[in-house]
Design a protein around this motif. Sequence first.
Motif, PDB file in Angstrom:
ATOM      1  N   LEU A  92       0.803  -1.215   0.000  1.00  0.00           N
ATOM      2  CA  LEU A  92       0.000   0.000   0.000  1.00  0.00           C
ATOM      3  C   LEU A  92       0.844   1.276   0.000  1.00  0.00           C
ATOM      4  CD1 LEU A  92      -2.578  -1.154   2.667  1.00  0.00           C
ATOM      5  CD2 LEU A  92      -2.790  -1.256   0.188  1.00  0.00           C
ATOM      6  N   LEU A  93       2.134   1.130   0.179  1.00  0.00           N
ATOM      7  CA  LEU A  93       3.004   2.297   0.282  1.00  0.00           C
ATOM      8  C   LEU A  93       2.988   3.196  -0.953  1.00  0.00           C
ATOM      9  CD1 LEU A  93       6.055   0.703   2.124  1.00  0.00           C
ATOM     10  CD2 LEU A  93       4.253   2.155   3.088  1.00  0.00           C
ATOM     11  N   PRO A  94       3.002   2.648  -2.179  1.00  0.00           N
ATOM     12  CA  PRO A  94       2.990   3.541  -3.345  1.00  0.00           C
ATOM     13  C   PRO A  94       1.772   4.469  -3.380  1.00  0.00           C
ATOM     14  CG  PRO A  94       3.650   1.345  -4.000  1.00  0.00           C
ATOM     15  CD  PRO A  94       3.180   1.244  -2.568  1.00  0.00           C
ATOM     16  N   ALA A  95       0.646   4.048  -2.826  1.00  0.00           N
ATOM     17  CA  ALA A  95      -0.542   4.903  -2.801  1.00  0.00           C
ATOM     18  C   ALA A  95      -0.307   6.160  -1.976  1.00  0.00           C
ATOM     19  CB  ALA A  95      -1.737   4.127  -2.245  1.00  0.00           C
ATOM     20  N   ALA A  96       0.634   6.105  -1.042  1.00  0.00           N
ATOM     21  CA  ALA A  96       0.971   7.260  -0.213  1.00  0.00           C
ATOM     22  C   ALA A  96       2.212   7.977  -0.731  1.00  0.00           C
ATOM     23  CB  ALA A  96       1.183   6.812   1.230  1.00  0.00           C
ATOM     24  N   GLY A  97       2.707   7.587  -1.918  1.00  0.00           N
ATOM     25  CA  GLY A  97       3.880   8.222  -2.498  1.00  0.00           C
ATOM     26  C   GLY A  97       5.190   7.751  -1.897  1.00  0.00           C
ATOM     27  N   ILE A  98       5.170   6.594  -1.236  1.00  0.00           N
ATOM     28  CA  ILE A  98       6.369   6.062  -0.588  1.00  0.00           C
ATOM     29  C   ILE A  98       6.937   4.935  -1.434  1.00  0.00           C
ATOM     30  CG2 ILE A  98       7.227   4.853   1.462  1.00  0.00           C
ATOM     31  CD1 ILE A  98       5.034   6.380   3.023  1.00  0.00           C
ATOM     32  N   ASN A  99       8.229   4.972  -1.667  1.00  0.00           N
ATOM     33  CA  ASN A  99       8.910   3.928  -2.422  1.00  0.00           C
ATOM     34  C   ASN A  99       9.125   2.732  -1.499  1.00  0.00           C
ATOM     35  OD1 ASN A  99      11.067   2.289  -3.418  1.00  0.00           O
ATOM     36  ND2 ASN A  99      11.702   3.955  -4.744  1.00  0.00           N
ATOM     37  N   PRO A 100       8.493   1.573  -1.784  1.00  0.00           N
ATOM     38  CA  PRO A 100       8.628   0.410  -0.899  1.00  0.00           C
ATOM     39  C   PRO A 100      10.076  -0.029  -0.681  1.00  0.00           C
ATOM     40  CG  PRO A 100       6.862   0.035  -2.458  1.00  0.00           C
ATOM     41  CD  PRO A 100       7.573   1.300  -2.887  1.00  0.00           C
ATOM     42  N   ARG A 101      10.906   0.047  -1.705  1.00  0.00           N
ATOM     43  CA  ARG A 101      12.302  -0.358  -1.556  1.00  0.00           C
ATOM     44  C   ARG A 101      13.026   0.546  -0.545  1.00  0.00           C
ATOM     45  NH1 ARG A 101      16.297  -0.212  -6.470  1.00  0.00           N
ATOM     46  NH2 ARG A 101      14.284  -0.006  -7.431  1.00  0.00           N
ATOM     47  N   ASN A 102      12.776   1.850  -0.645  1.00  0.00           N
ATOM     48  CA  ASN A 102      13.375   2.782   0.312  1.00  0.00           C
ATOM     49  C   ASN A 102      12.859   2.518   1.721  1.00  0.00           C
ATOM     50  OD1 ASN A 102      14.581   3.981  -1.893  1.00  0.00           O
ATOM     51  ND2 ASN A 102      13.268   5.775  -1.890  1.00  0.00           N
ATOM     52  N   ALA A 103      11.567   2.289   1.843  1.00  0.00           N
ATOM     53  CA  ALA A 103      10.970   2.041   3.161  1.00  0.00           C
ATOM     54  C   ALA A 103      11.523   0.762   3.783  1.00  0.00           C
ATOM     55  CB  ALA A 103       9.447   1.968   3.045  1.00  0.00           C
ATOM     56  N   LEU A 104      11.693  -0.279   2.972  1.00  0.00           N
ATOM     57  CA  LEU A 104      12.211  -1.553   3.491  1.00  0.00           C
ATOM     58  C   LEU A 104      13.693  -1.462   3.858  1.00  0.00           C
ATOM     59  CD1 LEU A 104      10.373  -4.077   1.156  1.00  0.00           C
ATOM     60  CD2 LEU A 104       9.879  -3.549   3.548  1.00  0.00           C
ATOM     61  N   ALA A 105      14.379  -0.456   3.357  1.00  0.00           N
ATOM     62  CA  ALA A 105      15.795  -0.272   3.701  1.00  0.00           C
ATOM     63  C   ALA A 105      15.968   0.468   5.027  1.00  0.00           C
ATOM     64  CB  ALA A 105      16.508   0.494   2.582  1.00  0.00           C
ATOM     65  N   LEU A 106      14.924   1.119   5.512  1.00  0.00           N
ATOM     66  CA  LEU A 106      15.043   1.925   6.726  1.00  0.00           C
ATOM     67  C   LEU A 106      15.494   1.126   7.958  1.00  0.00           C
ATOM     68  CD1 LEU A 106      12.030   4.378   6.428  1.00  0.00           C
ATOM     69  CD2 LEU A 106      14.456   4.855   6.093  1.00  0.00           C
ATOM     70  N   PRO A 107      14.935  -0.052   8.227  1.00  0.00           N
ATOM     71  CA  PRO A 107      15.420  -0.771   9.416  1.00  0.00           C
ATOM     72  C   PRO A 107      16.929  -1.006   9.389  1.00  0.00           C
ATOM     73  CG  PRO A 107      13.386  -1.754   8.662  1.00  0.00           C
ATOM     74  CD  PRO A 107      13.807  -0.747   7.614  1.00  0.00           C
ATOM     75  N   GLY A 108      17.458  -1.431   8.265  1.00  0.00           N
ATOM     76  CA  GLY A 108      18.899  -1.670   8.144  1.00  0.00           C
ATOM     77  C   GLY A 108      19.705  -0.397   8.360  1.00  0.00           C
ATOM     78  N   LYS A 109      19.207   0.720   7.838  1.00  0.00           N
ATOM     79  CA  LYS A 109      19.895   1.999   7.998  1.00  0.00           C
ATOM     80  C   LYS A 109      19.830   2.495   9.441  1.00  0.00           C
ATOM     81  CE  LYS A 109      19.359   3.509   3.243  1.00  0.00           C
ATOM     82  NZ  LYS A 109      18.795   4.526   2.332  1.00  0.00           N
ATOM     83  N   CYS A 110      18.866   1.962  10.193  1.00  0.00           N
ATOM     84  CA  CYS A 110      18.715   2.337  11.600  1.00  0.00           C
ATOM     85  C   CYS A 110      19.317   1.291  12.546  1.00  0.00           C
ATOM     86  CB  CYS A 110      17.233   2.536  11.929  1.00  0.00           C
ATOM     87  SG  CYS A 110      16.493   3.967  11.112  1.00  0.00           S
ATOM     88  N   GLY A 111      20.076   0.336  11.971  1.00  0.00           N
ATOM     89  CA  GLY A 111      20.748  -0.661  12.799  1.00  0.00           C
ATOM     90  C   GLY A 111      19.871  -1.829  13.223  1.00  0.00           C
ATOM     91  N   LEU A 112      18.756  -2.038  12.517  1.00  0.00           N
ATOM     92  CA  LEU A 112      17.865  -3.154  12.815  1.00  0.00           C
ATOM     93  C   LEU A 112      17.848  -4.137  11.656  1.00  0.00           C
ATOM     94  CD1 LEU A 112      14.857  -1.056  14.125  1.00  0.00           C
ATOM     95  CD2 LEU A 112      16.493  -2.310  15.514  1.00  0.00           C
ATOM     96  N   ARG A 113      17.309  -5.280  11.895  1.00  0.00           N
ATOM     97  CA  ARG A 113      17.137  -6.273  10.831  1.00  0.00           C
ATOM     98  C   ARG A 113      15.756  -6.132  10.220  1.00  0.00           C
ATOM     99  NH1 ARG A 113      19.377 -11.834  12.990  1.00  0.00           N
ATOM    100  NH2 ARG A 113      21.417 -11.593  12.087  1.00  0.00           N
TER     101      ARG A 113
END
Length: 101
Positions: free
Chosen positions: A75-96
């Motif tokens: 549902l992320l694209p409907a809000a203008g959010i790139n799913p690939r970018n969103a799924l990368a956030l945990p890793g960028k924040c030190g999480l799995r």
Amino acid sequence: MAQTRGKALGQWLVVALLIALLSGAQAVVICNVETSRLNLCRAASTGRHPPPPSRRCCAVIRRANLPCLCRYKSLLPAAGINPRNALALPGKCGLRTPRRC
């Protein structure tokens, strides 16, 4: 059939909540996160070359129930959010990122 309808209804509910979030409506809690707090991660999850997530964004990600949020990734694209970018956030924040995400 009823399960499919329930899933579709749930997805439409999330889309409605995302639209409400973008229009400034009062926050609702989804997956341990207030929808209004998700805006803290918007810059890091949109565009072709998003900036790294802020400390405040990572704080939101750390509090979130990530497996729960993964259920809504379609549902992320409907809000203008790139799913690939969103799924990368945990890793960028030190999480799995959850495996099935």
